[in-house]
Design an enzyme around this catalytic site. Sequence first.
Site, PDB file in Angstrom:
ATOM      1  N   LYS A  87       3.303  22.292  -0.059  1.00 52.63           N
ATOM      2  CA  LYS A  87       2.278  22.849   0.589  1.00 52.63           C
ATOM      3  C   LYS A  87       1.181  23.730  -0.226  1.00 52.63           C
ATOM      4  CE  LYS A  87       4.240  27.422   1.048  1.00 52.63           C
ATOM      5  NZ  LYS A  87       3.878  28.831   1.801  1.00 52.63           N
TER       6      LYS A  87
ATOM      7  N   LYS B 298      11.355  31.954  -5.156  1.00 48.77           N
ATOM      8  CA  LYS B 298      10.721  32.829  -6.044  1.00 48.77           C
ATOM      9  C   LYS B 298      11.533  33.348  -7.069  1.00 48.77           C
ATOM     10  CE  LYS B 298       7.141  34.243  -3.373  1.00 48.77           C
ATOM     11  NZ  LYS B 298       7.510  34.601  -2.135  1.00 48.77           N
TER      12      LYS B 298
ATOM     13  N   LYS C  97      -1.080  29.451  -3.359  1.00 48.94           N
ATOM     14  CA  LYS C  97      -1.990  29.862  -4.818  1.00 48.94           C
ATOM     15  C   LYS C  97      -0.845  29.828  -5.944  1.00 48.94           C
ATOM     16  CE  LYS C  97      -4.383  33.879  -6.166  1.00 48.94           C
ATOM     17  NZ  LYS C  97      -4.546  35.328  -6.029  1.00 48.94           N
TER      18      LYS C  97
HETATM   19  P1  AMP Z   1       1.294  33.493   2.745  1.00 49.53           P
HETATM   20  O1  AMP Z   1      -0.067  33.261   1.961  1.00 49.53           O
HETATM   21  O2  AMP Z   1       2.287  32.822   2.101  1.00 49.53           O
HETATM   22  O3  AMP Z   1       1.249  35.223   2.835  1.00 49.53           O
HETATM   23  O4  AMP Z   1       1.054  32.795   4.168  1.00 49.53           O
HETATM   24  C1  AMP Z   1       0.227  33.661   5.334  1.00 49.53           C
HETATM   25  C2  AMP Z   1       0.288  32.825   6.263  1.00 49.53           C
HETATM   26  O5  AMP Z   1      -0.316  31.574   6.058  1.00 49.53           O
HETATM   27  C3  AMP Z   1       1.891  32.437   6.854  1.00 49.53           C
HETATM   28  O6  AMP Z   1       1.443  32.397   8.268  1.00 49.53           O
HETATM   29  C4  AMP Z   1       2.064  31.000   6.308  1.00 49.53           C
HETATM   30  O7  AMP Z   1       2.946  30.679   7.118  1.00 49.53           O
HETATM   31  C5  AMP Z   1       0.864  30.648   6.205  1.00 49.53           C
HETATM   32  N1  AMP Z   1       0.431  29.653   5.533  1.00 49.53           N
HETATM   33  C6  AMP Z   1       0.736  29.466   3.806  1.00 49.53           C
HETATM   34  N2  AMP Z   1       0.400  28.654   3.361  1.00 49.53           N
HETATM   35  C7  AMP Z   1       0.286  27.681   4.275  1.00 49.53           C
HETATM   36  C8  AMP Z   1       0.200  25.996   4.253  1.00 49.53           C
HETATM   37  N3  AMP Z   1       0.005  25.573   3.250  1.00 49.53           N
HETATM   38  N4  AMP Z   1       0.088  25.333   5.438  1.00 49.53           N
HETATM   39  C9  AMP Z   1       0.305  26.198   6.497  1.00 49.53           C
HETATM   40  N5  AMP Z   1       0.526  27.296   6.851  1.00 49.53           N
HETATM   41  C10 AMP Z   1       0.638  28.204   5.575  1.00 49.53           C
END
Ligand code: AMP
Length: 332
Positions: free
Chosen positions: A194, A111, A197
């Site tokens: 990965k 970040k 957004k």
């Molecule tokens: P976030 O969108 O970063 O708040 O992530 C929310 C949940 O989605 C968490 O459990 C992350 O580990 C999962 N997550 C987000 N992006 C990925 C991705 N590209 N592949 C696998 N899991 C993801």
Amino acid sequence: METVVSGIRSTGKLHLGNYYGALSNFVKMQNEYNCFFFIADLHSLTTHPTPQDLQATVRNVVVEYLAAGIDPEKSTIYVQSDVPEVAELYLYMNMNAYMGELERSTSFKDKVRSNPDNVNAGLLTYPVLMACDILIHHGTKVPVGKDQEQHLEMTRTFANRFNHLYNTAYFQEAFAFSYSEKLVKVPGLSGQGKMGKSNGEADCIYLSDSPEVIRKKIMRAVSDAGPTAPNQTKPEAVQNLFDLMKVVSTADTLTHFDDLYNSCAIRYGDFKKQLAEDMVLATEPVRSRILEIEKDDAYIQKVLKMGAEKAQASAQKTIKEVREIMGLKRLY
Ligand code: AMP
């Protein structure tokens, strides 16, 4: 029965990474465990959303949780800020989270690199808040994607440190959980890393994307000029598309295109078309439920009220016990 806690930040629409990394496990787990699934609106404050955007994205995530199959009768679905005890526990736990370990967190360093103008204290202590989300309900299993492993490690550190400091065995250790052998990492469409957004809109396939949008995004996904020698290692961008195919297509389809790649006979146009169609099919049931549920204000309100009450009861019990352990007792 073991307790499961997990959440997704309310930064907008959910993408396939959120779905396969987290949500699809939530849906399975609710039949076996005592589950708390929340919308992390406090976490999303690190990026300073406008009040209107925050409200809209929280609502969006609730709708998408329900559309993905989380059943409010089986699981507790709530908004993080509806349970202020989480913020109170966060204050207590911040007292024994150290600068060095917080600064070393990979997600913090990422970040700082991507947003050097907004390195706020909330970002630094993000893993502490995440730990509190889990500890407040005594969660031991946390369905998350691979990117969250380090945060889980920190959650165990904070829990053990609290226990040690107060000579208690109050908090248990929480571990990342996935039904698949390895934690899932869904790649994005921009050729590297990965799906997320922060890599731009074109990197993500959202659960609410229409078939036309999905097809357009896949056809524009980064690949390369094609293999030049048999059985060569795939460059990251191409491997990512194969990994996406592994997630949404059948094993036969994947083998078919893998063989074509290995014999240098692959045509990316056909490959992408197949990937897009399989992705449209895989997301169709969730997409149609999103369209239904998003119109139903009364249902959404009922779900969130019920969830908030259940989550508050659990959190209030924990906070009362934590205060006692720490010596925060009234003298009057
Ligand atoms: P976030 O969108 O970063 O708040 O992530 C929310 C949940 O989605 C968490 O459990 C992350 O580990 C999962 N997550 C987000 N992006 C990925 C991705 N590209 N592949 C696998 N899991 C993801």
